[in-house]
Design a protein around this motif. Structure first.
Motif, PDB file in Angstrom:
ATOM      1  N   ILE A   7       0.844  -1.184   0.000  1.00  0.00           N
ATOM      2  CA  ILE A   7       0.000   0.000   0.000  1.00  0.00           C
ATOM      3  C   ILE A   7       0.884   1.240   0.000  1.00  0.00           C
ATOM      4  O   ILE A   7       1.718   1.409   0.891  1.00  0.00           O
ATOM      5  CB  ILE A   7      -0.922   0.006   1.246  1.00  0.00           C
ATOM      6  N   GLU A   8       0.723   2.075  -1.013  1.00  0.00           N
ATOM      7  CA  GLU A   8       1.475   3.318  -1.103  1.00  0.00           C
ATOM      8  C   GLU A   8       0.488   4.464  -1.332  1.00  0.00           C
ATOM      9  O   GLU A   8       0.219   4.848  -2.472  1.00  0.00           O
ATOM     10  CB  GLU A   8       2.509   3.245  -2.229  1.00  0.00           C
ATOM     11  N   LEU A   9      -0.075   4.966  -0.250  1.00  0.00           N
ATOM     12  CA  LEU A   9      -1.107   5.989  -0.306  1.00  0.00           C
ATOM     13  C   LEU A   9      -0.697   7.193   0.547  1.00  0.00           C
ATOM     14  O   LEU A   9       0.009   7.048   1.534  1.00  0.00           O
ATOM     15  CB  LEU A   9      -2.442   5.435   0.195  1.00  0.00           C
ATOM     16  N   SER A  10      -1.168   8.362   0.149  1.00  0.00           N
ATOM     17  CA  SER A  10      -0.902   9.578   0.915  1.00  0.00           C
ATOM     18  C   SER A  10      -2.101  10.512   0.796  1.00  0.00           C
ATOM     19  O   SER A  10      -3.041  10.248   0.051  1.00  0.00           O
ATOM     20  CB  SER A  10       0.367  10.276   0.420  1.00  0.00           C
ATOM     21  N   ASP A  11      -2.039  11.612   1.524  1.00  0.00           N
ATOM     22  CA  ASP A  11      -3.145  12.563   1.540  1.00  0.00           C
ATOM     23  C   ASP A  11      -3.120  13.516   0.353  1.00  0.00           C
ATOM     24  O   ASP A  11      -4.057  14.303   0.179  1.00  0.00           O
ATOM     25  CB  ASP A  11      -3.125  13.377   2.835  1.00  0.00           C
ATOM     26  N   LYS A  12      -2.086  13.475  -0.443  1.00  0.00           N
ATOM     27  CA  LYS A  12      -2.006  14.391  -1.569  1.00  0.00           C
ATOM     28  C   LYS A  12      -1.394  13.696  -2.779  1.00  0.00           C
ATOM     29  O   LYS A  12      -0.730  12.659  -2.654  1.00  0.00           O
ATOM     30  CB  LYS A  12      -1.193  15.633  -1.218  1.00  0.00           C
ATOM     31  N   LEU A  13      -1.609  14.288  -3.930  1.00  0.00           N
ATOM     32  CA  LEU A  13      -1.053  13.774  -5.183  1.00  0.00           C
ATOM     33  C   LEU A  13       0.462  13.847  -5.143  1.00  0.00           C
ATOM     34  O   LEU A  13       1.040  14.741  -4.522  1.00  0.00           O
ATOM     35  CB  LEU A  13      -1.591  14.609  -6.348  1.00  0.00           C
ATOM     36  N   SER A  14       1.105  12.893  -5.796  1.00  0.00           N
ATOM     37  CA  SER A  14       2.564  12.886  -5.842  1.00  0.00           C
ATOM     38  C   SER A  14       3.120  14.193  -6.390  1.00  0.00           C
ATOM     39  O   SER A  14       2.533  14.812  -7.292  1.00  0.00           O
ATOM     40  CB  SER A  14       3.040  11.724  -6.729  1.00  0.00           C
ATOM     41  N   ASP A  15       4.250  14.631  -5.856  1.00  0.00           N
ATOM     42  CA  ASP A  15       4.905  15.848  -6.348  1.00  0.00           C
ATOM     43  C   ASP A  15       5.321  15.710  -7.805  1.00  0.00           C
ATOM     44  O   ASP A  15       5.562  16.712  -8.484  1.00  0.00           O
ATOM     45  CB  ASP A  15       6.132  16.174  -5.489  1.00  0.00           C
ATOM     46  N   LYS A  16       5.425  14.473  -8.283  1.00  0.00           N
ATOM     47  CA  LYS A  16       5.810  14.235  -9.679  1.00  0.00           C
ATOM     48  C   LYS A  16       4.650  14.472 -10.638  1.00  0.00           C
ATOM     49  O   LYS A  16       4.835  14.464 -11.850  1.00  0.00           O
ATOM     50  CB  LYS A  16       6.319  12.798  -9.843  1.00  0.00           C
ATOM     51  N   CYS A  17       3.441  14.626 -10.078  1.00  0.00           N
ATOM     52  CA  CYS A  17       2.251  14.795 -10.903  1.00  0.00           C
ATOM     53  C   CYS A  17       1.645  16.178 -10.678  1.00  0.00           C
ATOM     54  O   CYS A  17       1.768  16.756  -9.597  1.00  0.00           O
ATOM     55  CB  CYS A  17       1.204  13.737 -10.547  1.00  0.00           C
ATOM     56  N   SER A  18       0.989  16.677 -11.702  1.00  0.00           N
ATOM     57  CA  SER A  18       0.269  17.939 -11.576  1.00  0.00           C
ATOM     58  C   SER A  18      -1.221  17.651 -11.511  1.00  0.00           C
ATOM     59  O   SER A  18      -1.715  16.679 -12.090  1.00  0.00           O
ATOM     60  CB  SER A  18       0.567  18.863 -12.762  1.00  0.00           C
ATOM     61  N   LYS A  19      -1.924  18.495 -10.801  1.00  0.00           N
ATOM     62  CA  LYS A  19      -3.363  18.337 -10.653  1.00  0.00           C
ATOM     63  C   LYS A  19      -4.048  18.574 -11.992  1.00  0.00           C
ATOM     64  O   LYS A  19      -3.794  19.567 -12.668  1.00  0.00           O
ATOM     65  CB  LYS A  19      -3.893  19.340  -9.632  1.00  0.00           C
ATOM     66  N   THR A  20      -4.897  17.662 -12.415  1.00  0.00           N
ATOM     67  CA  THR A  20      -5.645  17.825 -13.660  1.00  0.00           C
ATOM     68  C   THR A  20      -7.118  17.651 -13.375  1.00  0.00           C
ATOM     69  O   THR A  20      -7.523  16.846 -12.544  1.00  0.00           O
ATOM     70  CB  THR A  20      -5.204  16.805 -14.727  1.00  0.00           C
ATOM     71  N   GLU A  21      -7.937  18.400 -14.075  1.00  0.00           N
ATOM     72  CA  GLU A  21      -9.374  18.337 -13.878  1.00  0.00           C
ATOM     73  C   GLU A  21      -9.949  17.089 -14.538  1.00  0.00           C
ATOM     74  O   GLU A  21      -9.448  16.644 -15.576  1.00  0.00           O
ATOM     75  CB  GLU A  21     -10.046  19.584 -14.467  1.00  0.00           C
ATOM     76  N   PRO A  22     -10.996  16.525 -13.933  1.00  0.00           N
ATOM     77  CA  PRO A  22     -11.667  15.392 -14.591  1.00  0.00           C
ATOM     78  C   PRO A  22     -12.122  15.778 -15.989  1.00  0.00           C
ATOM     79  O   PRO A  22     -12.626  16.881 -16.207  1.00  0.00           O
ATOM     80  CB  PRO A  22     -12.866  15.120 -13.675  1.00  0.00           C
ATOM     81  N   LYS A  23     -11.936  14.872 -16.936  1.00  0.00           N
ATOM     82  CA  LYS A  23     -12.312  15.157 -18.311  1.00  0.00           C
ATOM     83  C   LYS A  23     -13.798  14.868 -18.512  1.00  0.00           C
ATOM     84  O   LYS A  23     -14.351  13.954 -17.891  1.00  0.00           O
ATOM     85  CB  LYS A  23     -11.466  14.320 -19.264  1.00  0.00           C
ATOM     86  N   PRO A  24     -14.465  15.645 -19.347  1.00  0.00           N
ATOM     87  CA  PRO A  24     -15.901  15.420 -19.544  1.00  0.00           C
ATOM     88  C   PRO A  24     -16.164  14.048 -20.138  1.00  0.00           C
ATOM     89  O   PRO A  24     -15.394  13.551 -20.962  1.00  0.00           O
ATOM     90  CB  PRO A  24     -16.304  16.539 -20.516  1.00  0.00           C
TER      91      PRO A  24
END
Length: 390
Positions: free
Chosen positions: A273-290
Motif C-alpha cells: 500500500i502506497e497511499l498519501s493525503d495528496k497527489l505525488s509531487d511528480k504529478c500535476s493536478k488535472t481536472e476530470p475530463k468530460p
C-alpha cells in the motif's frame, strides 16, 4: 457462433448523480491454458461483476467500458498498447487485474511476480520476452498520474531457475447490494477516494503457487470478491486498505486446495500500500475530463431500462431504434450468466430489449465483449447487469 454472456443481476440503488470522474477497468485472463483456463474464465466473470459493483458504488457509470483481454489477446503487446492509450486525470481511478500463470526469476528484485500471459497463437511455448513484471504495470499506470490505482495479480509467484530477471523501472510518480447513498457505497468510495497513490495485491509470496479450481475459479479472486461484496452489501466496512487486504490475505491463507496426488496446499497473498493525503509531487493536478456525449450501446441500453427518467411508452419506442442501430439481427443470442459464472437464461436481443424496457431500476451495465458481424453491427455481447434496490 460464440455465445453471448450477460453476467447476472446485482441490486444497487438508482442514482441521478453524474460524475466526470472515471473508473478505468482492465481484466487480463489466460483462458486458453489447459491447466487453469477454465478457472480463469470463471474468475474473469466474477472479477467483472465486482468491478461493476464498485463502478456503481462510485456513481461513475459513465466510465469507459471495461477492457477484457482473454484467449490469445492476453499478451504483453496488447497490455502495453492498452496502458499506453490510458488517458486519465488526477481524480480518476484505475483497476488492473490479471488471472493466469505467474512466476519469477531467482534474481528478480520485485516481491511481485512476472505475468506469463497466454501462449502466442504462433507458438506452443513461452520465451522470456512474453513475460511482464506485475510491478511495472503499477508503474506504467502511475506514470499517468491517476488519483489511485489497484493492481491485482491472481497468479503464482513460484521460482523458475531458467527465467531471466526483469528490472523494475521507476514510476513517473446478480447480487443484492444496498443503496448508493448508504454506508456500504460510502465505505467503498472512502477506500478509493480518500487517498492518492497505489495498492498492489498478488496471490502468493515469493516461491509459492497460486491455486484455483475449474468450478470456483481463483482462490484469491473468491476472497477479494467476497470482501468487496460484504462492503457494498453493508455487512462490513473497512476503514483502510490495510484492514481489508490483511483480511483477504488471512482468509486466502486459510483456504487449502488438494492436488491430484492428494496433497493439500495453501497460499499467502502479499500486498503493498502506497497511499498519501495528496497527489505525488511528480504529478500535476488535472481536472476530470468530460464524459463523452456520443451515443453508445451501453448508454442507450441504460436509457431503455431507465424507469426514473422515461415513461413506459418512451422506453418501448427506444427498443426498435436501438435494435436497428446496434444489432445485426433481432435473433442475436444472449446468455444470462449468474454471479458464479453459470448460465441462468438464454434469450435473443429482441426479447432482451423487451425485458429491460419493463424492468425497474437498472443502474449500470458492464460490457465485456462486443463482437461484430460482417455488417459491422453487434452479433455478440458479453455483459453484466446492475439493478437498484429501493
Amino acid at each position: 457462433m460464440k455465445r453471448i454472456y450477460l453476467l447476472g443481476i446485482i441490486m444497487l440503488a438508482f442514482s441521478h448523480l453524474i460524475s466526470a470522474q472515471r473508473l478505468f477497468k482492465y481484466i487480463y485472463a489466460d483462458t486458453n491454458d489447459e491447466s487453469i483456463g477454465k478457472a480463469a474464465r470463471v474468475s474473469e466473470l466474477k472479477y467483472g461483476s465486482m468491478l461493476g459493483e464498485i463502478e456503481a458504488a462510485l456513481t461513475w457509470v459513465n466510465s469507459p467500458a471495461i477492457v477484457v483481454r482473454d484467449s490469445f489477446d492476453c499478451n504483453k503487446e496488447m497490455l502495453l498498447k492498452d496502458l499506453n492509450a490510458l488517458d486519465c486525470s488526477s481524480e480518476d481511478v484505475v483497476i488492473f487485474i490479471y488471472c493466469g500463470h505467474g512466476t519469477r526469476s531467482l534474481e528478480d528484485m520485485s516481491d511481485f511476480p512476472q505475468m506469463c500471459f497466454a501462449k502466442p497463437q504462433t507458438r506452443d511455448y513461452h520465451i522470456a520476452d512474453d513475460f511482464y513484471l506485475l510491478e511495472n504495470v503499477r508503474n506504467l499506470i502511475m506514470q499517468k498520474c491517476p488519483r489511485m490505482c489497484l493492481v491485482i495479480g491472481d497468479c503464482c509467484n513460484s521460482y523458475d531457475p531458467n527465467l531471466p530477471p526483469i528490472d523494475i523501472f521507476s514510476d513517473g510518480m446478480g447480487s443484492n447490494v444496498k443503496k448508493l447513498d448508504g454506508p456500504g457505497a460510502k465505505c467503498c468510495r472512502d477506500l478509493f477516494l480518500s487517498k492518492y497513490g497505489s495498492v498492489m495485491l498478488t496471490a502468493s509470496v515469493k516461491g509459492e503457487y497460486g491455486w484455483c479450481d475449474s468450478r470456483n475459479g481463483m482462490v484469491l479472486q473468491n476472497n477479494v470478491s467476497n470482501e468487496f461484496r460484504k462492503v457494498i452489501k453493508e455487512l462490513k466496512c473497512y476503514d483502510n486498505w490495510e484492514s481489508l487486504l490483511s483480511t483477504i490475505r488471512d482468509n486466502t491463507k486459510a483456504t487449502s486446495i488438494m492436488d491430484k496426488q492428494g496433497k493439500r496446499w495453501t497460499q499467502t497473498p502479499i500486498y503493498r500500500i502506497e497511499l498519501s493525503d495528496k497527489l505525488s509531487d511528480k504529478c500535476s493536478k488535472t481536472e476530470p475530463k468530460p464524459n463523452p456525449t456520443d451515443p453508445t450501446l451501453k448508454a442507450d441500453l441504460l436509457k431503455i431500462a431507465n424507469n426514473k427518467s422515461y415513461t413506459m411508452d418512451e422506453r418501448r419506442l427506444m427498443r426498435t431504434e436501438v435494435l436497428n442501430t446496434y444489432f445485426d439481427s433481432k435473433d442475436a443470442l444472449i446468455d444470462i450468466v449468474g454471479n458464479h459464472g453459470t448460465i441462468v437464461m438464454s434469450t435473443t436481443i429482441e426479447k432482451y430489449l423487451l425485458r429491460i424496457s419493463t424492468e425497474k431500476n437498472m443502474v449500470n451495465l458492464v460490457i465485456f465483449n462486443d463482437e461484430k458481424a460482417k455488417s459491422g453491427k453487434t452479433m455478440y455481447l458479453k455483459l453484466h447487469e446492475i439493478y437498484s434496490e429501493e
